[in-house]
Design a protein around this motif. Structure first.
Motif, short mmCIF file in Angstrom:
data_model
loop_
_atom_site.label_atom_id
_atom_site.label_comp_id
_atom_site.label_asym_id
_atom_site.label_seq_id
_atom_site.Cartn_x
_atom_site.Cartn_y
_atom_site.Cartn_z
N ILE A 255 0.84 -1.20 0.00
CA ILE A 255 0.00 0.00 0.00
C ILE A 255 0.88 1.25 0.00
N GLY A 256 1.93 1.22 0.86
CA GLY A 256 2.86 2.35 0.94
C GLY A 256 3.53 2.63 -0.39
N GLY A 257 3.89 1.57 -1.10
CA GLY A 257 4.56 1.72 -2.40
C GLY A 257 3.68 2.44 -3.40
N PHE A 258 2.37 2.05 -3.42
CA PHE A 258 1.45 2.71 -4.36
C PHE A 258 1.19 4.16 -3.95
N LEU A 259 1.03 4.38 -2.63
CA LEU A 259 0.72 5.74 -2.16
C LEU A 259 1.88 6.70 -2.38
N THR A 260 3.12 6.23 -2.14
CA THR A 260 4.28 7.13 -2.26
C THR A 260 4.85 7.11 -3.67
N ASN A 261 4.29 6.23 -4.54
CA ASN A 261 4.78 6.09 -5.91
C ASN A 261 6.23 5.58 -5.94
N SER A 262 6.61 4.75 -4.95
CA SER A 262 7.98 4.27 -4.91
C SER A 262 8.10 2.82 -5.36
N LEU A 263 8.85 2.62 -6.43
CA LEU A 263 9.07 1.27 -6.92
C LEU A 263 9.99 0.50 -5.98
N ALA A 264 10.91 1.23 -5.32
CA ALA A 264 11.82 0.57 -4.37
C ALA A 264 11.02 -0.07 -3.24
N LEU A 265 10.00 0.64 -2.76
CA LEU A 265 9.15 0.07 -1.71
C LEU A 265 8.39 -1.13 -2.24
N LEU A 266 7.86 -0.99 -3.45
CA LEU A 266 7.12 -2.11 -4.04
C LEU A 266 8.03 -3.32 -4.24
N SER B 274 9.25 10.89 -0.73
CA SER B 274 10.38 10.22 -0.08
C SER B 274 10.32 10.19 1.45
N GLY B 275 9.72 11.23 2.04
CA GLY B 275 9.63 11.24 3.51
C GLY B 275 8.82 10.06 4.02
N LYS B 276 7.62 9.91 3.45
CA LYS B 276 6.75 8.78 3.84
C LYS B 276 7.44 7.46 3.52
N MET B 277 8.12 7.44 2.37
CA MET B 277 8.78 6.22 1.94
C MET B 277 9.81 5.77 2.98
N ILE B 278 10.60 6.72 3.50
CA ILE B 278 11.62 6.38 4.50
C ILE B 278 10.97 5.76 5.74
N ILE B 279 9.85 6.39 6.16
CA ILE B 279 9.16 5.87 7.36
C ILE B 279 8.70 4.43 7.15
N ILE B 280 8.05 4.20 6.01
CA ILE B 280 7.53 2.86 5.73
C ILE B 280 8.66 1.84 5.61
N ALA B 281 9.73 2.23 4.90
CA ALA B 281 10.86 1.31 4.74
C ALA B 281 11.51 0.99 6.08
N THR B 282 11.55 1.98 6.97
CA THR B 282 12.14 1.75 8.30
C THR B 282 11.30 0.76 9.09
N VAL C 172 16.97 -1.76 3.77
CA VAL C 172 18.06 -0.78 3.94
C VAL C 172 18.22 0.02 2.65
N GLY C 173 18.16 -0.68 1.51
CA GLY C 173 18.26 -0.02 0.21
C GLY C 173 17.17 1.02 0.01
N ALA C 174 15.94 0.62 0.37
CA ALA C 174 14.82 1.55 0.21
C ALA C 174 15.01 2.78 1.09
N ILE C 175 15.50 2.57 2.32
CA ILE C 175 15.74 3.70 3.22
C ILE C 175 16.79 4.63 2.63
N LEU C 176 17.91 4.05 2.15
CA LEU C 176 18.97 4.85 1.54
C LEU C 176 18.44 5.67 0.36
N GLY C 177 17.66 4.97 -0.48
CA GLY C 177 17.08 5.65 -1.64
C GLY C 177 16.22 6.82 -1.21
N GLY C 178 15.41 6.59 -0.17
CA GLY C 178 14.53 7.64 0.33
C GLY C 178 15.33 8.84 0.80
N ILE C 179 16.45 8.57 1.51
CA ILE C 179 17.29 9.65 2.02
C ILE C 179 17.91 10.44 0.86
#
Length: 325
Positions: free
Chosen positions: A42-53, A126-134, A173-180
């Protein structure tokens, strides 16, 4: 005289070690990971992040691996029936194959989407993405700790689940780095790059699972064993003239079987040879489930020349139950 010997060793034992603890550990980590798979998707779709997906895809692969191990434990514990003399132990391998194929498809989808995004990286929250990835990373750490409390050194299933989860941590970890990177520098290209790396990791584990399960389904020899070496060692036993019809295959992970015929000198008693052969297989190759037929050189000679079946019907069927540890 043809002797058949059956050695019921510890083929099944590894399924029962610390079974309760392992089952609980697998179940707990399956729950943790499934919940966060949903959160990350859900987070991946909401934040539009392929790394999360893609990390969610990795989590799905973990969840499948864990589910597989649980199902395998359930089926492996079922007693063999008259029709299914090995019980349902192969189910684990069929499920592993399905798992592998699913992962290949997931990683191909991520590759396709990732390459599209490399050309034109979309914006990512990216902010939301970092939270979800963490949160995902914490979920993985929790699952790994749970599995370590299970029987992850002895149990094949728990061990592979544990390795899956460790690999998954890298994805988070990769997703978090990407988000940062995206948050700090607006480098939105980091998202597809990281997802491609994760997809590659998923593809590697999928390839391993698929390759091994296909080998097992094709009755291939276990990859850890060199059959020519096994044959050579059996041939070196005192009194053995020839080894033929050697078959080694895997019933399910951690349970290898062997059958072969040994032609021995006429004056050599067959039981000592049989005993030596079984000991050798267990000590040097870790094979505890072996069926060996001992043949006299004169009888086997007769067999080779007599086309109409066996010249003599004096097969002593000696079944011994050697419980070897």
């Amino acid at each position: 005289m043809g002797f058949h010997h059956h050695d019921h060793g510890d083929g099944h034992a590894h399924h029962h070690h610390g079974k309760g603890a392992s089952k609980k550990a697998l179940l707990a980590s399956l729950l943790i990971i499934s919940v966060f798979f949903i959160v990350e998707t859900i987070g991946g779709f909401l934040t539009n992040s392929l790394a999360l997906l893609s990390d969610a895809g990795h989590m799905l692969s973990d969840a499948l691996a864990l589910l597989l191990s649980l199902v395998a434990m359930h089926f492996a514990a079922r007693p063999p029936s008259a029709q299914k003399t090995f019980g349902m132990q192969r189910f684990e391998i069929l499920a592993a194959l399905t798992n592998g194929v699913t992962l290949v498809l997931i990683s191909l989808f991520i590759f396709w989407e990732g390459f599209q995004r490399l050309l034109d990286p979309p914006e990512v929250a990216s902010g939301k993405m970092i939270i979800i990835a963490t949160i995902g990373l914490l979920a993985n750490i929790a699952a790994a700790l749970v599995l370590m409390r299970g029987d992850y050194k002895d149990n094949v299933n728990v061990k592979s689940a544990y390795l899956h989860v460790l690999g998954d941590m890298l994805g988070s970890v990769g997703a978090i780095l990407g988000g940062i990177l995206m948050l700090a520098f607006g480098w939105y290209i980091a998202d597809p790059i990281i997802s491609l790396i994760v997809a590659f990791l998923i593809l590697l584990s999928a390839w391993r699972v698929t390759k091994e399960s296909v080998n097992i389904l094709l009755e291939g020899a276990p990859s850890r064993l060199d059959t020519t070496k096994v044959e050579a060692r059996l041939g070196q036993l005192g009194g053995v003239r020839k080894v033929h019809d050697l078959h080694i295959w895997t019933v399910t992970s951690g349970f290898d079987s062997l059958t072969c015929h040994l032609i021995v000198e006429d004056n050599v008693p067959s039981y000592p040879v049989l005993d030596a052969a079984l000991n050798l297989l267990q000590k040097e190759f870790g094979i505890t489930h072996a069926t060996i037929q001992i043949e006299n050189s004169s009888i086997s000679h007769g067999k080779l020349h007599c086309q109409g079946g066996e010249p003599e019907h004096e097969h002593g069927h000696a079944h011994e139950h050697g419980h070897s540890h």
